[in-house]
Scaffold this active site. Structure first.
Site, PDB file in Angstrom:
ATOM      1  N   LYS A  53       0.848  -1.204   0.000  1.00  0.00           N
ATOM      2  CA  LYS A  53       0.000   0.000   0.000  1.00  0.00           C
ATOM      3  C   LYS A  53       0.880   1.250   0.000  1.00  0.00           C
ATOM      4  CE  LYS A  53      -3.816  -2.476   2.065  1.00  0.00           C
ATOM      5  NZ  LYS A  53      -4.578  -2.900   3.251  1.00  0.00           N
ATOM      6  N   GLN A  97      -4.839  -1.571   9.418  1.00  0.00           N
ATOM      7  CA  GLN A  97      -4.688  -2.874   8.766  1.00  0.00           C
ATOM      8  C   GLN A  97      -5.331  -3.962   9.628  1.00  0.00           C
ATOM      9  OE1 GLN A  97      -3.305  -3.480   5.632  1.00  0.00           O
ATOM     10  NE2 GLN A  97      -4.148  -5.517   5.975  1.00  0.00           N
ATOM     11  N   ASP A 120     -10.992   2.766   3.778  1.00  0.00           N
ATOM     12  CA  ASP A 120     -11.322   1.350   3.603  1.00  0.00           C
ATOM     13  C   ASP A 120     -12.833   1.149   3.435  1.00  0.00           C
ATOM     14  OD1 ASP A 120      -9.300  -0.498   3.326  1.00  0.00           O
ATOM     15  OD2 ASP A 120      -8.916  -0.704   5.478  1.00  0.00           O
TER      16      ASP A 120
END
Ligand code: NAP
Length: 281
Positions: A53, A97, A120
Site C-alpha cells: 500500500k 490494517q 477502507d
C-alpha cells in the site's frame, strides 16, 4: 477457454490515471493527498499488504504516514492515535490494517475513524451509505472487483450474479455493489444448501471464501465471468478459491491469483484517498 482478466495491468492503468489526477490535485490544493496506515503487531501477511500500500502511494504521489504499533498496544492508545490523525490536516485517509490482535475490538476501533477519512469504507456510516445507495467511501476489494467485471465489456445489468461469502469487508458490500449495477444477486455462505446448483446459474460468480480449490469446474456455468477474491496458500504458493486449471476451460472470463483482485484492491485504496482529499476541499 476463459479470457484472463489481467488485474495487474488494469490496476497499473488505474494508477497511471491516478498519478495524473493526484498531480492536478496537488497543483490546485498546494499539498499532496495523505494516507495514514496503522499496523499493529508483526503479522507477516499484514506487513506485506502494508508495504504494498505504501509502495502504491509512492508510485502515484500520495504522501504516506506509517504507524507501527506493538502487539500489546491498548485500545485506548490506538483510539488516541486515530483521534490525532482525524484532526491532522495532512492526513486525508486513515487505514487500520486488519486483522487486529484479539484484545482489540475491530468495530469499536473502526468507528473512531472520521467517516470522511475512512478510505477502507468499513465505518458503519459508509456501510450505511452503500446500503442506501448514497455517496460515500466504498470498500476497496469489492469496488476493484466491479472494475474487473466491467473490464470484460459484459454489462452487469440484468445478469444473475452469485457471491459466495458474506463478510462485512468483501461479500456483503460486493453484493450491494452488484445490486446497484442492476444485477440480480444471490449471496451464498456456509449454510447455503446446494451451493453448486446456485453457482451454476451465475452469469457472474464472485468467490470470497478463503479456501483453495473451493470453486470447481462443475460449479461454473459455461462462459461465466468468474472473479476469485480468495487469497490462500497451497504448498507454500499463493492461490485463490478457484481451482484454476479446471475452471479455465469452462469460464468465459477468469481472474488469476496472484495478479487479479489483489492489485485492484490497492489501486482502489489510492483512488479512495484522492476522493477523500478532494472532499475535504
Ligand atoms: P471471511 O470473513 O472468512 O468470510 C468467508 C465467507 O465464506 C463467510 O461468509 C463464510 O460463510 C463463507 N464460507 C466459508 N465456507 C463456506 C462454504 N463451505 N460454503 C459457502 N460459503 C462458505 O473472509 P473474507 O474476509 O471475506 O475474505 C475471503 C477471502 O478473500 C480470503 O481468502 C481473504 O484472504 C481474501 N481477501 C482478498 C482480498 C484481496 O485484496 N485480494 C481482500 C480481502 C479478502 P459464513 O458467513 O456462513 O461463515
Amino acid at each position: 477457454m476463459a479470457k484472463i482478466i489481467d488485474g495487474k495491468q488494469i490496476a497499473a492503468e488505474l494508477r497511471a490515471e491516478l498519478k495524473e489526477k493526484v498531480a492536478a490535485f496537488a497543483a490546485e490544493a498546494g499539498c499532496l493527498p495523505g494516507l495514514a496506515v496503522i499496523l499493529v503487531g508483526e503479522d507477516p501477511a499484514s506487513q506485506v499488504y502494508v508495504r504494498n500500500k505504501i509502495r502504491g502511494c509512492e508510485e502515484v504521489g500520495i504522501q504516506s504516514f506509517c504507524y507501527r504499533l506493538p502487539e500489546s498496544v491498548s485500545e485506548a492508545q490506538l483510539k488516541s492515535l486515530i483521534c490525532e490523525l482525524n484532526d491532522d490536516p495532512h492526513v486525508d485517509g486513515i487505514l487500520v490494517q486488519l486483522p487486529l490482535p484479539r484484545h482489540l475490538d475491530e468495530q469499536r476501533i473502526l468507528a473512531c475513524i472520521a467517516v470522511e477519512k475512512d478510505v477502507d469504507g468499513f465505518h458503519v456510516q459508509n456501510a450505511g451509505n452503500l446500503m442506501l445507495g448514497q455517496e460515500g467511501l466504498t470498500p476497496c476489494t469489492p469496488a476493484g472487483c466491479i472494475r474487473l467485471i466491467e473490464s470484460t465489456g459484459i454489462s452487469i445489468e440484468g445478469k444473475h450474479a452469485v457471491v459466495i461469502g458474506r463478510s462485512n469487508i468483501v461479500g456483503k458490500p460486493m453484493a450491494l455493489l452488484l445490486l446497484q449495477k442492476n444485477a440480480t444477486v444471490t449471496v451464498c455462505h456456509s449454510r447455503t444448501r446446494d451451493l453448486g446448483g446456485i453457482t451454476r446459474q451465475a452469469d457472474i460468480l464472485v468467490s470470497a471464501v478463503g479456501k483453495a480449490d473451493f470453486v470447481t469446474a462443475d460449479m461454473v456455468k459455461p462462459g461465466a465471468v468468474v472473479i476469485d477474491v480468495g487469497m490462500n496458500r497451497k504448498e507454500g504458493k499463493l492461490c485463490g478459491d478457484v481451482a484454476f486449471d479446471e475452471v479455465f476451460p469452462v469460464a468465459g472470463f477468469l481472474t488469476p491469483v496472484p495478479g487479479g483482485v489483489g492489485p485492484m484492491t490497492i489501486a482502489m485504496l489510492l483512488s479512495n484517498t484522492l476522493k477523500a482529499a478532494r472532499s475535504h476541499g
